[in-house]
Design a protein around this motif. Sequence first.
Motif, PDB file in Angstrom:
ATOM      1  N   VAL A  45     -51.095   2.508  38.463  1.00 32.66           N
ATOM      2  CA  VAL A  45     -50.807   2.061  37.107  1.00 32.66           C
ATOM      3  C   VAL A  45     -50.505   3.279  36.241  1.00 32.66           C
ATOM      4  O   VAL A  45     -51.240   4.266  36.259  1.00 32.66           O
ATOM      5  CB  VAL A  45     -51.997   1.274  36.516  1.00 32.66           C
ATOM      6  CG1 VAL A  45     -51.731   0.892  35.070  1.00 32.66           C
ATOM      7  CG2 VAL A  45     -52.269   0.022  37.356  1.00 32.66           C
ATOM      8  N   VAL A  46     -49.409   3.203  35.493  1.00 39.59           N
ATOM      9  CA  VAL A  46     -49.043   4.253  34.542  1.00 39.59           C
ATOM     10  C   VAL A  46     -48.943   3.630  33.157  1.00 39.59           C
ATOM     11  O   VAL A  46     -48.173   2.683  32.950  1.00 39.59           O
ATOM     12  CB  VAL A  46     -47.709   4.936  34.927  1.00 39.59           C
ATOM     13  CG1 VAL A  46     -47.309   5.958  33.868  1.00 39.59           C
ATOM     14  CG2 VAL A  46     -47.819   5.597  36.290  1.00 39.59           C
ATOM     15  N   ASN A  47     -49.744   4.129  32.247  1.00 44.50           N
ATOM     16  CA  ASN A  47     -49.759   3.625  30.865  1.00 44.50           C
ATOM     17  C   ASN A  47     -49.972   2.116  30.808  1.00 44.50           C
ATOM     18  O   ASN A  47     -49.363   1.402  30.000  1.00 44.50           O
ATOM     19  CB  ASN A  47     -48.476   4.004  30.124  1.00 44.50           C
ATOM     20  CG  ASN A  47     -48.304   5.496  29.996  1.00 44.50           C
ATOM     21  OD1 ASN A  47     -49.279   6.241  29.881  1.00 44.50           O
ATOM     22  ND2 ASN A  47     -47.065   5.961  30.035  1.00 44.50           N
ATOM     23  N   GLY A  48     -50.821   1.611  31.713  1.00 41.28           N
ATOM     24  CA  GLY A  48     -51.180   0.203  31.689  1.00 41.28           C
ATOM     25  C   GLY A  48     -50.262  -0.716  32.463  1.00 41.28           C
ATOM     26  O   GLY A  48     -50.511  -1.919  32.520  1.00 41.28           O
ATOM     27  N   SER A  49     -49.202  -0.184  33.083  1.00 38.04           N
ATOM     28  CA  SER A  49     -48.251  -1.030  33.810  1.00 38.04           C
ATOM     29  C   SER A  49     -48.174  -0.592  35.277  1.00 38.04           C
ATOM     30  O   SER A  49     -48.148   0.606  35.572  1.00 38.04           O
ATOM     31  CB  SER A  49     -46.855  -0.933  33.174  1.00 38.04           C
ATOM     32  OG  SER A  49     -46.891  -1.353  31.828  1.00 38.04           O
ATOM     33  N   ASP A  50     -48.109  -1.580  36.168  1.00 38.88           N
ATOM     34  CA  ASP A  50     -47.930  -1.280  37.587  1.00 38.88           C
ATOM     35  C   ASP A  50     -46.548  -0.657  37.815  1.00 38.88           C
ATOM     36  O   ASP A  50     -45.574  -1.010  37.148  1.00 38.88           O
ATOM     37  CB  ASP A  50     -48.045  -2.556  38.422  1.00 38.88           C
ATOM     38  CG  ASP A  50     -49.448  -3.142  38.387  1.00 38.88           C
ATOM     39  OD1 ASP A  50     -50.399  -2.367  38.222  1.00 38.88           O
ATOM     40  OD2 ASP A  50     -49.572  -4.374  38.502  1.00 38.88           O
ATOM     41  N   MET A  51     -46.454   0.267  38.747  1.00 38.24           N
ATOM     42  CA  MET A  51     -45.161   0.886  39.033  1.00 38.24           C
ATOM     43  C   MET A  51     -45.110   1.309  40.496  1.00 38.24           C
ATOM     44  O   MET A  51     -46.136   1.486  41.147  1.00 38.24           O
ATOM     45  CB  MET A  51     -44.913   2.061  38.095  1.00 38.24           C
ATOM     46  CG  MET A  51     -45.814   3.258  38.299  1.00 38.24           C
ATOM     47  SD  MET A  51     -45.168   4.400  39.511  1.00 38.24           S
ATOM     48  CE  MET A  51     -46.648   4.868  40.379  1.00 38.24           C
ATOM     49  N   THR A  52     -43.894   1.454  41.003  1.00 39.53           N
ATOM     50  CA  THR A  52     -43.683   2.019  42.335  1.00 39.53           C
ATOM     51  C   THR A  52     -43.109   3.429  42.235  1.00 39.53           C
ATOM     52  O   THR A  52     -43.422   4.289  43.044  1.00 39.53           O
ATOM     53  CB  THR A  52     -42.725   1.137  43.152  1.00 39.53           C
ATOM     54  OG1 THR A  52     -41.513   0.950  42.417  1.00 39.53           O
ATOM     55  CG2 THR A  52     -43.359  -0.220  43.432  1.00 39.53           C
ATOM     56  N   TRP A  99     -50.833   8.260  30.975  1.00 37.91           N
ATOM     57  CA  TRP A  99     -52.095   7.873  31.627  1.00 37.91           C
ATOM     58  C   TRP A  99     -51.803   7.311  33.008  1.00 37.91           C
ATOM     59  O   TRP A  99     -50.921   6.463  33.166  1.00 37.91           O
ATOM     60  CB  TRP A  99     -52.815   6.822  30.787  1.00 37.91           C
ATOM     61  CG  TRP A  99     -53.597   7.400  29.658  1.00 37.91           C
ATOM     62  CD1 TRP A  99     -53.111   7.982  28.532  1.00 37.91           C
ATOM     63  CD2 TRP A  99     -55.017   7.450  29.550  1.00 37.91           C
ATOM     64  NE1 TRP A  99     -54.125   8.401  27.727  1.00 37.91           N
ATOM     65  CE2 TRP A  99     -55.313   8.085  28.319  1.00 37.91           C
ATOM     66  CE3 TRP A  99     -56.069   7.037  30.351  1.00 37.91           C
ATOM     67  CZ2 TRP A  99     -56.619   8.305  27.882  1.00 37.91           C
ATOM     68  CZ3 TRP A  99     -57.362   7.247  29.914  1.00 37.91           C
ATOM     69  CH2 TRP A  99     -57.625   7.878  28.704  1.00 37.91           C
ATOM     70  N   ILE A 100     -52.559   7.754  34.000  1.00 35.20           N
ATOM     71  CA  ILE A 100     -52.381   7.300  35.384  1.00 35.20           C
ATOM     72  C   ILE A 100     -53.709   6.750  35.877  1.00 35.20           C
ATOM     73  O   ILE A 100     -54.755   7.389  35.716  1.00 35.20           O
ATOM     74  CB  ILE A 100     -51.918   8.451  36.298  1.00 35.20           C
ATOM     75  CG1 ILE A 100     -50.629   9.079  35.755  1.00 35.20           C
ATOM     76  CG2 ILE A 100     -51.739   7.970  37.728  1.00 35.20           C
ATOM     77  CD1 ILE A 100     -50.246  10.375  36.440  1.00 35.20           C
ATOM     78  N   THR A 101     -53.691   5.561  36.475  1.00 34.87           N
ATOM     79  CA  THR A 101     -54.888   4.950  37.031  1.00 34.87           C
ATOM     80  C   THR A 101     -54.710   4.761  38.525  1.00 34.87           C
ATOM     81  O   THR A 101     -53.766   4.106  38.983  1.00 34.87           O
ATOM     82  CB  THR A 101     -55.183   3.589  36.372  1.00 34.87           C
ATOM     83  OG1 THR A 101     -55.325   3.773  34.960  1.00 34.87           O
ATOM     84  CG2 THR A 101     -56.477   2.993  36.923  1.00 34.87           C
ATOM     85  N   VAL A 102     -55.621   5.357  39.292  1.00 33.57           N
ATOM     86  CA  VAL A 102     -55.637   5.230  40.752  1.00 33.57           C
ATOM     87  C   VAL A 102     -57.010   4.719  41.133  1.00 33.57           C
ATOM     88  O   VAL A 102     -58.005   5.441  41.027  1.00 33.57           O
ATOM     89  CB  VAL A 102     -55.356   6.585  41.434  1.00 33.57           C
ATOM     90  CG1 VAL A 102     -55.427   6.430  42.947  1.00 33.57           C
ATOM     91  CG2 VAL A 102     -53.995   7.126  41.010  1.00 33.57           C
ATOM     92  N   GLY A 103     -57.095   3.463  41.552  1.00 33.32           N
ATOM     93  CA  GLY A 103     -58.402   2.865  41.806  1.00 33.32           C
ATOM     94  C   GLY A 103     -59.202   2.825  40.530  1.00 33.32           C
ATOM     95  O   GLY A 103     -58.752   2.303  39.505  1.00 33.32           O
ATOM     96  N   ASP A 104     -60.409   3.394  40.566  1.00 29.13           N
ATOM     97  CA  ASP A 104     -61.251   3.477  39.372  1.00 29.13           C
ATOM     98  C   ASP A 104     -61.104   4.809  38.648  1.00 29.13           C
ATOM     99  O   ASP A 104     -61.824   5.079  37.682  1.00 29.13           O
ATOM    100  CB  ASP A 104     -62.731   3.289  39.753  1.00 29.13           C
ATOM    101  CG  ASP A 104     -63.021   1.874  40.228  1.00 29.13           C
ATOM    102  OD1 ASP A 104     -62.351   0.948  39.724  1.00 29.13           O
ATOM    103  OD2 ASP A 104     -63.892   1.705  41.095  1.00 29.13           O
ATOM    104  N   CYS A 105     -60.198   5.636  39.117  1.00 27.15           N
ATOM    105  CA  CYS A 105     -60.029   6.971  38.539  1.00 27.15           C
ATOM    106  C   CYS A 105     -58.903   6.960  37.508  1.00 27.15           C
ATOM    107  O   CYS A 105     -57.820   6.424  37.762  1.00 27.15           O
ATOM    108  CB  CYS A 105     -59.719   7.980  39.641  1.00 27.15           C
ATOM    109  SG  CYS A 105     -59.538   9.681  39.069  1.00 27.15           S
TER     110      CYS A 105
END
Length: 537
Positions: A65-72, A81-87
């Motif tokens: 997830v980048v800035n709240g949106s899923d991306m490939t 902002w980058i979300t990987v799992g709970d990180c």
Amino acid sequence: MAKLVVIHGQSEPQELIVGEGAVLGRSPECDLVIGGPLVSRRHVRIFRDGDGYSIEDLGSANGTVVNGSDMTRAALRDGDWITVGDCQLTFLLDDAYTPPQSALLLDDSMPTVVDVVDLGARAAGAETLDATLAGKLKARLDVLRAVSERACGALEIGRLVELALDELLRVYRQADHAHAVLMGFGEGHDDLRLSVTRAGRPRDAAGMSRTLLGIATADKKAVLAGDVSADDRLEAAQSIVSRSLRSTMCSPLLMGSRVLGAIQVDTMEPDEPFSRDDLELLVAIAGQIAVAAENSRLHREVVAQQRLAAVGQAVSSLAHCIKNVLNGLQGGSYIVDLGLRDEDNDRIVKGWDIVKRNAGFMSEMVKDMLAYCRKTAVRREPTDLRGLLNETLLMVQETAAQKGVETALVVDGEPPPAAVDATGIKRAVLNLLTNAVEACSEGCSVEVDLAADPGADSVCITVRDDGPGMAPEVRAHVFDAFFTTKGSKGTGLGLALVQKVVEEHKGDLRLDSEPGQGSAFHIWLPADLPRQQASGP
């Protein structure tokens, strides 16, 4: 230089210089190892893409997830902002700023004052929110979150200030220089002075106005100065005019009523002067920097005094707590975004309430550190304990309700007013209630009991829960400073502070707890009034 900063979800703060590229995942072979069941072995990669950087999910099971949106795959921008799992991580580009230098103090006459914010005269409490403030609120929230996340892990004061000044140049795109003076924070308690200059701008133009610094520190006022080159009163102030500064803002760094120093931002752009909104935002940022600076000062003092060998662990825990507060700020930001999108003022107010609660929590953590490490005078006054406990219980009811935990206040008879320091007792009981709610799961209950013992001239406050209870090895150390079972979510000062407050009241604190049978903390306090109050004038 591009780098990733881990904000939340790892066991310790981390920064990774990206260089030409980096792979994130659970495998030990990754450039940044991220644990957790939601993270794939090779989860995502960040790589140089032309003049910038891009991010690509490597077919992970749970996505990126980048800035709240899923991306490939997507291009990365500074501050994403980058979300990987709970990180949670943030992507930063530092190419736009030169290394910091010592800030000069420039002698000058009084610049043209366009606007002033008097911090000393501001009433306590939040601003009244209306629709016209919604956009400003969202911008402030994003900036405060960015400043906090960049500075919260920096305990060395020089690095903390450098990060904060870098962030000011990110926030104010027209700014050419950012300066800071912190009084008594330098080597040998000298003043610490730093300046940061935007790349491509002359570094010899970097300097802080003595006049504005004096207004900020002596009068506790934030000042917006206009086009100094057009001010007839500045003809003699060649040090300012020669630097071609067009607009300047300066705000004090306040910690309560104490002035820690000041920050200043200036621009050489004639077409983009700073505004009143810019000044209000600088005041809010200054508050965050002051909290971080005071935390750094406290860390240095505690180490210097060698108060406790475990101080390093305590400061690390505090930094993690601050990071957890950032999650609350992000949640508030998301709700505000929804409110702005739907023009829903109720949702905006709700998001703002979340922000206020998290900002208050951060402030309370610093207060706990100060309260534990410094001797304070106890001001005992006749207090309605029933009202005090009811008010304190209300502060945790919303959190308890969200977890499905019931709360109640039980009063036995009519306990007499007790001579206590209301602020200290409230903080102690709030610590116990917060711990109890956090320990309980859905279906459990937390209760506050108040009873009097007329024969002993004392009152007893009991905070009990039917949660998991404590093992003997935990009970043996539960009141030790910096001992915590919460990992990164706790500072280990809560119960130590409760014990300190009770001891200052010449009371007694007892704990009853067994595994699987819940816990009960009993605070016994003398009910008699101090002699000078009991006898009257």
